[in-house]
Design a protein around this motif. Structure first.
Motif, PDB file in Angstrom:
ATOM      1  N   ARG A 128      37.944 100.704  19.340  1.00 29.92           N
ATOM      2  CA  ARG A 128      39.409 100.689  19.399  1.00 29.92           C
ATOM      3  C   ARG A 128      39.991 102.107  19.245  1.00 29.92           C
ATOM      4  O   ARG A 128      40.975 102.452  19.909  1.00 29.92           O
ATOM      5  CB  ARG A 128      39.966  99.759  18.320  1.00 29.92           C
ATOM      6  N   VAL A 129      39.384 102.922  18.391  1.00 31.55           N
ATOM      7  CA  VAL A 129      39.856 104.296  18.221  1.00 31.55           C
ATOM      8  C   VAL A 129      39.585 105.111  19.476  1.00 31.55           C
ATOM      9  O   VAL A 129      40.433 105.901  19.919  1.00 31.55           O
ATOM     10  CB  VAL A 129      39.200 104.948  16.981  1.00 31.55           C
ATOM     11  N   PHE A 130      38.416 104.923  20.086  1.00 34.26           N
ATOM     12  CA  PHE A 130      38.095 105.636  21.325  1.00 34.26           C
ATOM     13  C   PHE A 130      39.070 105.272  22.445  1.00 34.26           C
ATOM     14  O   PHE A 130      39.397 106.105  23.295  1.00 34.26           O
ATOM     15  CB  PHE A 130      36.664 105.331  21.765  1.00 34.26           C
ATOM     16  N   GLN A 131      39.526 104.015  22.471  1.00 33.06           N
ATOM     17  CA  GLN A 131      40.515 103.619  23.463  1.00 33.06           C
ATOM     18  C   GLN A 131      41.799 104.424  23.302  1.00 33.06           C
ATOM     19  O   GLN A 131      42.417 104.839  24.289  1.00 33.06           O
ATOM     20  CB  GLN A 131      40.809 102.117  23.336  1.00 33.06           C
ATOM     21  N   GLN A 132      42.187 104.668  22.057  1.00 31.33           N
ATOM     22  CA  GLN A 132      43.388 105.456  21.808  1.00 31.33           C
ATOM     23  C   GLN A 132      43.165 106.928  22.150  1.00 31.33           C
ATOM     24  O   GLN A 132      44.074 107.604  22.633  1.00 31.33           O
ATOM     25  CB  GLN A 132      43.828 105.307  20.340  1.00 31.33           C
TER      26      GLN A 132
END
Length: 254
Positions: A128-132
């Motif tokens: 989820r952080v990589f998506q951001q």
């Protein structure tokens, strides 16, 4: 003499036990992690070096700060409206069952189960952080970089009572128009002395934000051979001084 030696050894054992208990208490305290991702035109996360550096940094941040139930992680975007740009909020759910009365075998099994569950949750958080990190900002907000606006966000986190760790994945080039603001794209500090002077002056008006004593890490997108024009050391000196004057516990640059 033997009696005194025995008393001294008993004192040492007691002190070591006390220090161990203190360490355990600190470890069990929740961690509040704030990640500020630069989403302005001056930082290109599609660049191979930047992508690799920032992905590795995020991996380490998650590994170090997500440890048990209650640890919190938030991602904000840095741009024209940073304080309103929260992109992600996660609170760790994985909990370790009470094994104080368990046998050694049951305790080991519980710890193994906890480690596996936490690893799965970390993997989800990482995704989820990589998506951001990869999210693009093609809007008008990418024209200004308002890092000052991260301060009320840190102050809010400080109110939680948790240990606050702050990470800026940014070039730290503050660029906001207006007579009372800094625009390092137009006028950066010329040297460390001027950077310190500006930072101390700005800290006077920014101390209304009680940020506590967080650890602050600036993770810059510059390659080791970047020129002074790209990676101006006086700019990072400004932030070192400003954050320190506002009460930060440690300020590091990577």
């Amino acid at each position: 003499m033997t009696k005194y030696i025995a008393l001294f050894l008993l004192f040492l054992l007691s002190a070591c036990s006390s220090d161990g208990d203190k360490t355990k208490t600190r470890t069990d305290e929740p961690i509040y992690t704030l990640i500020f991702l630069d989403k302005t035109r001056s930082v290109n996360v599609n660049n191979a070096f930047v992508a690799r550096k920032y992905q590795q940094a995020l991996n380490e941040i998650i590994e170090q700060n997500i440890r048990h139930k209650g640890d919190k992680l938030e991602v904000y975007f840095i741009h024209e409206n940073t304080s309103k740009a929260r992109a992600l909020t996660i609170t760790t759910r994985t909990d370790m069952e009470d094994v104080s009365a368990a046998s050694a075998t049951d305790r080991e099994a519980a710890e193994t189960e906890f480690d596996l569950a936490l690893s799965r949750e970390k993997a989800q958080i990482r995704q989820r952080v990589f998506q951001q990190l990869g999210a693009q900002n093609a809007g008008a907000s990418n024209q200004e970089t308002d890092i000052w606006a991260s301060l009320p966000v840190i102050a809010k986190a400080n109110e939680s009572g948790a240990t606050v760790n702050v990470y800026y994945l940014s070039d730290m080039i503050e660029s906001v128009k207006g007579p009372t603001r800094r625009n390092f794209q137009v006028k950066p500090p010329k040297d460390n002395a001027q950077a310190d002077e500006w930072a101390k002056a700005d800290a006077g008006q920014l101390k209304r934000y009680t940020i506590g004593s967080p650890t602050i890490t600036m993770i810059l997108p510059f390659e080791p051979n970047a020129s002074v024009k790209q990676n101006n050391p006086a700019v990072t000196q400004y932030w070192q001084t400003l954050f320190s004057d506002l009460g930060a516990g440690t300020v590091e640059e990577q």
